[in-house]
Design a protein around this motif. Sequence first.
Motif, PDB file in Angstrom:
ATOM      1  N   ASN A  61      34.194  37.615  39.146  1.00 52.82           N
ATOM      2  CA  ASN A  61      33.037  38.420  38.745  1.00 52.82           C
ATOM      3  C   ASN A  61      32.763  38.405  37.338  1.00 52.82           C
ATOM      4  O   ASN A  61      31.673  39.064  36.884  1.00 52.82           O
ATOM      5  N   TYR A  62      33.732  38.317  36.375  1.00 48.36           N
ATOM      6  CA  TYR A  62      33.710  38.389  35.187  1.00 48.36           C
ATOM      7  C   TYR A  62      33.428  36.970  34.375  1.00 48.36           C
ATOM      8  O   TYR A  62      33.594  37.072  33.207  1.00 48.36           O
ATOM      9  N   GLU A  92      38.980  46.196  29.593  1.00 54.14           N
ATOM     10  CA  GLU A  92      38.464  47.350  29.215  1.00 54.14           C
ATOM     11  C   GLU A  92      38.279  48.213  30.505  1.00 54.14           C
ATOM     12  O   GLU A  92      38.474  49.420  30.615  1.00 54.14           O
ATOM     13  N   HIS A  93      37.785  47.622  31.702  1.00 50.47           N
ATOM     14  CA  HIS A  93      37.475  48.220  32.806  1.00 50.47           C
ATOM     15  C   HIS A  93      38.657  48.603  33.239  1.00 50.47           C
ATOM     16  O   HIS A  93      38.510  49.842  34.234  1.00 50.47           O
ATOM     17  N   LEU A  94      39.715  47.930  33.552  1.00 51.90           N
ATOM     18  CA  LEU A  94      41.049  48.460  34.169  1.00 51.90           C
ATOM     19  C   LEU A  94      41.880  49.572  33.235  1.00 51.90           C
ATOM     20  O   LEU A  94      42.191  50.439  34.174  1.00 51.90           O
ATOM     21  N   LYS A  95      41.624  49.472  31.995  1.00 53.56           N
ATOM     22  CA  LYS A  95      41.894  50.607  31.114  1.00 53.56           C
ATOM     23  C   LYS A  95      41.106  52.092  31.455  1.00 53.56           C
ATOM     24  O   LYS A  95      41.803  53.099  31.645  1.00 53.56           O
ATOM     25  N   MET A  96      39.851  51.822  31.837  1.00 53.07           N
ATOM     26  CA  MET A  96      39.052  53.016  32.270  1.00 53.07           C
ATOM     27  C   MET A  96      39.156  53.552  33.615  1.00 53.07           C
ATOM     28  O   MET A  96      39.445  54.667  33.831  1.00 53.07           O
ATOM     29  N   LEU A  97      39.854  52.584  34.468  1.00 49.31           N
ATOM     30  CA  LEU A  97      40.052  53.134  35.835  1.00 49.31           C
ATOM     31  C   LEU A  97      41.601  53.900  35.716  1.00 49.31           C
ATOM     32  O   LEU A  97      41.614  54.776  36.330  1.00 49.31           O
ATOM     33  N   LYS A  98      42.264  53.267  34.900  1.00 47.59           N
ATOM     34  CA  LYS A  98      43.618  54.163  34.786  1.00 47.59           C
ATOM     35  C   LYS A  98      43.276  55.436  34.078  1.00 47.59           C
ATOM     36  O   LYS A  98      44.104  56.378  34.182  1.00 47.59           O
ATOM     37  N   GLU A  99      42.517  55.552  33.480  1.00 53.28           N
ATOM     38  CA  GLU A  99      42.065  56.868  32.751  1.00 53.28           C
ATOM     39  C   GLU A  99      41.218  57.826  33.731  1.00 53.28           C
ATOM     40  O   GLU A  99      40.807  58.788  33.391  1.00 53.28           O
ATOM     41  N   GLY A 100      41.032  57.321  34.925  1.00 51.02           N
ATOM     42  CA  GLY A 100      40.255  57.915  35.907  1.00 51.02           C
ATOM     43  C   GLY A 100      38.900  58.075  35.765  1.00 51.02           C
ATOM     44  O   GLY A 100      38.040  58.895  36.391  1.00 51.02           O
ATOM     45  N   LYS A 101      38.121  56.978  35.312  1.00 50.32           N
ATOM     46  CA  LYS A 101      36.787  56.798  35.057  1.00 50.32           C
ATOM     47  C   LYS A 101      36.428  55.634  35.983  1.00 50.32           C
ATOM     48  O   LYS A 101      37.050  54.766  36.242  1.00 50.32           O
ATOM     49  N   SER A 102      35.085  55.620  36.392  1.00 45.36           N
ATOM     50  CA  SER A 102      34.423  54.743  37.210  1.00 45.36           C
ATOM     51  C   SER A 102      33.995  53.600  36.459  1.00 45.36           C
ATOM     52  O   SER A 102      33.890  53.798  35.258  1.00 45.36           O
ATOM     53  N   ILE A 103      33.729  52.387  36.867  1.00 48.95           N
ATOM     54  CA  ILE A 103      33.304  51.398  36.192  1.00 48.95           C
ATOM     55  C   ILE A 103      32.302  50.522  36.851  1.00 48.95           C
ATOM     56  O   ILE A 103      31.714  50.766  38.058  1.00 48.95           O
ATOM     57  N   GLU A 104      31.212  50.016  36.383  1.00 49.91           N
ATOM     58  CA  GLU A 104      29.980  49.282  36.674  1.00 49.91           C
ATOM     59  C   GLU A 104      30.558  47.565  36.672  1.00 49.91           C
ATOM     60  O   GLU A 104      30.720  47.077  35.872  1.00 49.91           O
ATOM     61  N   CYS A 105      31.128  47.318  38.161  1.00 47.92           N
ATOM     62  CA  CYS A 105      31.727  45.815  37.969  1.00 47.92           C
ATOM     63  C   CYS A 105      30.667  44.746  38.116  1.00 47.92           C
ATOM     64  O   CYS A 105      29.616  44.949  38.928  1.00 47.92           O
ATOM     65  N   PRO A 106      30.664  43.701  37.233  1.00 45.98           N
ATOM     66  CA  PRO A 106      29.538  42.763  37.219  1.00 45.98           C
ATOM     67  C   PRO A 106      29.848  41.946  38.583  1.00 45.98           C
ATOM     68  O   PRO A 106      30.758  41.997  39.366  1.00 45.98           O
ATOM     69  N   ILE A 107      28.871  41.230  39.141  1.00 41.86           N
ATOM     70  CA  ILE A 107      28.583  40.240  40.283  1.00 41.86           C
ATOM     71  C   ILE A 107      28.277  38.971  39.823  1.00 41.86           C
ATOM     72  O   ILE A 107      27.300  38.880  39.212  1.00 41.86           O
ATOM     73  N   TYR A 108      29.100  38.045  40.144  1.00 46.32           N
ATOM     74  CA  TYR A 108      28.734  36.618  39.796  1.00 46.32           C
ATOM     75  C   TYR A 108      28.357  35.906  40.778  1.00 46.32           C
ATOM     76  O   TYR A 108      28.487  36.098  41.951  1.00 46.32           O
ATOM     77  N   ASP A 109      27.032  35.057  40.650  1.00 45.88           N
ATOM     78  CA  ASP A 109      26.304  34.272  41.582  1.00 45.88           C
ATOM     79  C   ASP A 109      27.039  32.719  41.462  1.00 45.88           C
ATOM     80  O   ASP A 109      26.470  32.290  40.553  1.00 45.88           O
ATOM     81  N   PHE A 110      27.750  32.542  42.487  1.00 48.72           N
ATOM     82  CA  PHE A 110      28.295  31.068  42.350  1.00 48.72           C
ATOM     83  C   PHE A 110      27.010  29.899  42.723  1.00 48.72           C
ATOM     84  O   PHE A 110      27.264  28.929  42.272  1.00 48.72           O
ATOM     85  N   THR A 111      25.993  30.435  43.364  1.00 49.26           N
ATOM     86  CA  THR A 111      24.860  29.221  43.612  1.00 49.26           C
ATOM     87  C   THR A 111      24.089  29.023  42.387  1.00 49.26           C
ATOM     88  O   THR A 111      23.501  28.018  42.251  1.00 49.26           O
ATOM     89  N   GLN A 112      24.346  30.114  41.421  1.00 45.77           N
ATOM     90  CA  GLN A 112      23.418  29.807  40.297  1.00 45.77           C
ATOM     91  C   GLN A 112      24.193  29.752  39.018  1.00 45.77           C
ATOM     92  O   GLN A 112      23.760  29.441  37.826  1.00 45.77           O
ATOM     93  N   HIS A 113      25.675  29.722  39.023  1.00 46.27           N
ATOM     94  CA  HIS A 113      26.396  29.546  38.164  1.00 46.27           C
ATOM     95  C   HIS A 113      26.087  30.558  36.922  1.00 46.27           C
ATOM     96  O   HIS A 113      26.405  30.133  35.781  1.00 46.27           O
ATOM     97  N   ASN A 114      25.837  31.655  37.409  1.00 49.41           N
ATOM     98  CA  ASN A 114      25.517  32.607  36.294  1.00 49.41           C
ATOM     99  C   ASN A 114      25.863  34.018  36.972  1.00 49.41           C
ATOM    100  O   ASN A 114      25.855  34.189  38.148  1.00 49.41           O
TER     101      ASN A 114
END
Length: 226
Positions: A61-62, A92-114
């Motif tokens: 997804n990244y 950065e996101h994993l460190k935020m999760l370790k600090e007890g913070k929520s993250i907005e994870c990206p979503i990758y579209d394999f059909t569009q290669h983007n």
Amino acid sequence: MYVGRRNVIIYVKLCIYTFGGNFMDCIMIGIAGGTGSGKSTFTNRLKERFGDDVTIIYHDNYYRRRDDMTYEERTKVNYDHPSALETELLIEHLKMLKEGKSIECPIYDFTQHNRSNETYTIHPSKIFLIEGILIFSDERLRDLFDIKIFVEADADERILRRIVRDVKERGRDLDNIMEQYLTTVKPMHSLYVEPTKTTADIILNSGMNDVAFEIVSAKIAALLKE
């Protein structure tokens, strides 16, 4: 220790968990391996066993956003090279999760290669499963994992599984799959994926390896009780 049966060798190193600063007491398990090795199968089996007690994060997804390129240009990108992924954002996101913070994870579209314009929220959890072919290739990311698992499989098995997946799930045609495999997937596996096997705590030869699955499940169950 070694746990063996025919054609199966699992190597488990001693894992030591330390947490300091503002980090919360969560465990991050990295699950790596070549394309079609069975790592997704193993990850999904753990998710089925533990349900909402574990959270999966996919390195796929990244993949970097490439709005500046046409679709045809995007199809020619080497997606099996570490530079194709925005690993610094995952770190950065994993460190935020370790600090007890929520993250907005990206979503990758394999059909569009983007990367899609959508994201999904991931909240702090006790156990995280981070899956991807290249998650052990970056030392900064690798050092965030408390347990590192590498799933390997014969090259013939991996390409057959990739063909089935890419045709059924990603809308690819056979010629495109074979060209990508020969020009980028195979050479990048030798350069950036296979060498990282030596950094793993556990090495197994199949996502359906029941011995390995029960060992890892027992460890996760014990961690959840702490």
